[in-house]
Write an enzyme that holds these catalytic residues in place. Sequence first.
Site, mmCIF file in Angstrom:
data_model
loop_
_atom_site.group_PDB
_atom_site.id
_atom_site.type_symbol
_atom_site.label_atom_id
_atom_site.label_comp_id
_atom_site.label_asym_id
_atom_site.label_seq_id
_atom_site.Cartn_x
_atom_site.Cartn_y
_atom_site.Cartn_z
ATOM 1 N N SER A 51 48.088 -71.240 21.434
ATOM 2 C CA SER A 51 47.519 -70.033 22.009
ATOM 3 C C SER A 51 46.200 -69.996 21.506
ATOM 4 O O SER A 51 45.630 -70.798 20.685
ATOM 5 C CB SER A 51 48.167 -68.884 21.308
ATOM 6 N N TYR A 99 50.605 -65.397 12.411
ATOM 7 C CA TYR A 99 50.729 -66.061 13.722
ATOM 8 C C TYR A 99 49.417 -66.862 14.245
ATOM 9 O O TYR A 99 49.638 -68.131 14.449
ATOM 10 C CB TYR A 99 50.578 -65.069 14.889
ATOM 11 N N ALA A 111 49.452 -70.155 12.101
ATOM 12 C CA ALA A 111 50.485 -70.957 12.454
ATOM 13 C C ALA A 111 49.892 -71.838 13.817
ATOM 14 O O ALA A 111 50.068 -72.999 14.050
ATOM 15 C CB ALA A 111 51.789 -70.369 12.755
ATOM 16 N N LYS A 112 49.070 -71.048 14.625
ATOM 17 C CA LYS A 112 48.808 -71.730 15.991
ATOM 18 C C LYS A 112 47.595 -72.478 15.685
ATOM 19 O O LYS A 112 47.414 -73.677 16.466
ATOM 20 C CB LYS A 112 48.352 -70.544 16.925
#
Length: 268
Positions: free
Chosen positions: A144, A157, A160-161
């Site tokens: 992302s 998030y 992690a991306k």
Amino acid sequence: MAIDPSNILLNGRVAVVTGGGSGIGRGIAAGLAAFGASVSVWERDSRACARAANDIGALGVTTDVRDSGQVDAALQRTEAELGQVTILVNNVGGVFFSPLLETTENGWDALYRANLRHVLLCTQRVAGHLVKAGVPGSIIAVTSIEGVRAAPGYAMYAAAKAGVINYTKTAALELATHGIRVNAIAPDITLTEGLSQLSGAAAPAGIGNMVPLGRLGRVDEIASAAVFLASDMAGYITGQTLHVDGGTHAAGGWYRDPQTGDYRLGPG
């Protein structure tokens, strides 16, 4: 050496798409199938898995890729029914709002497992089979734009991306000698079924001011990038993250004024 148009075709290849039951994953699965690949959809929602497999003409394997045992079983079934997997698309992901000071350990772990752990599990298993067989392949992760910019309220998030992006680079180097290419696709806001259900017709309003190309992304545009990276057309590309985002990564916070059409830094 002239470009051969047939290099974009995936005839005779077997592809796995995780989270292929809906959204971007389903679009990628359909795209790979349209260009000749035999596709296995790994999806934990059994009904979505069966529906996507039926519509695409794919093998549907109900799988929670966060679980290593289920990944092993899904790969075994896929290769038994379709043959050697040479294309893997790690598409599974999940997000929820979690401000830094309110994030629990369980919330952190859940976001890690949903967005990064399965990338290791699936990549390791598929790559291991390819190395053992002495066969080249293409591994693609859907990350992302949040992996390369701050995302207030979504720290885990985004982390992690970002991890997916760096894992992609490192895996590309380790697997290059085996002829296995590893790349990633980083979308920004893309019009999926889920987004449509959440926001209805109001979703696209004003979004063009945030995206240089003036509109939301489409699932088929993400799928097109995946087909390219899976094919021989991308045979010399590895370790890269391709931003399919209408220019928002390049914009870096610049917005187009809806009245004047000029760019300004920040929405004003």
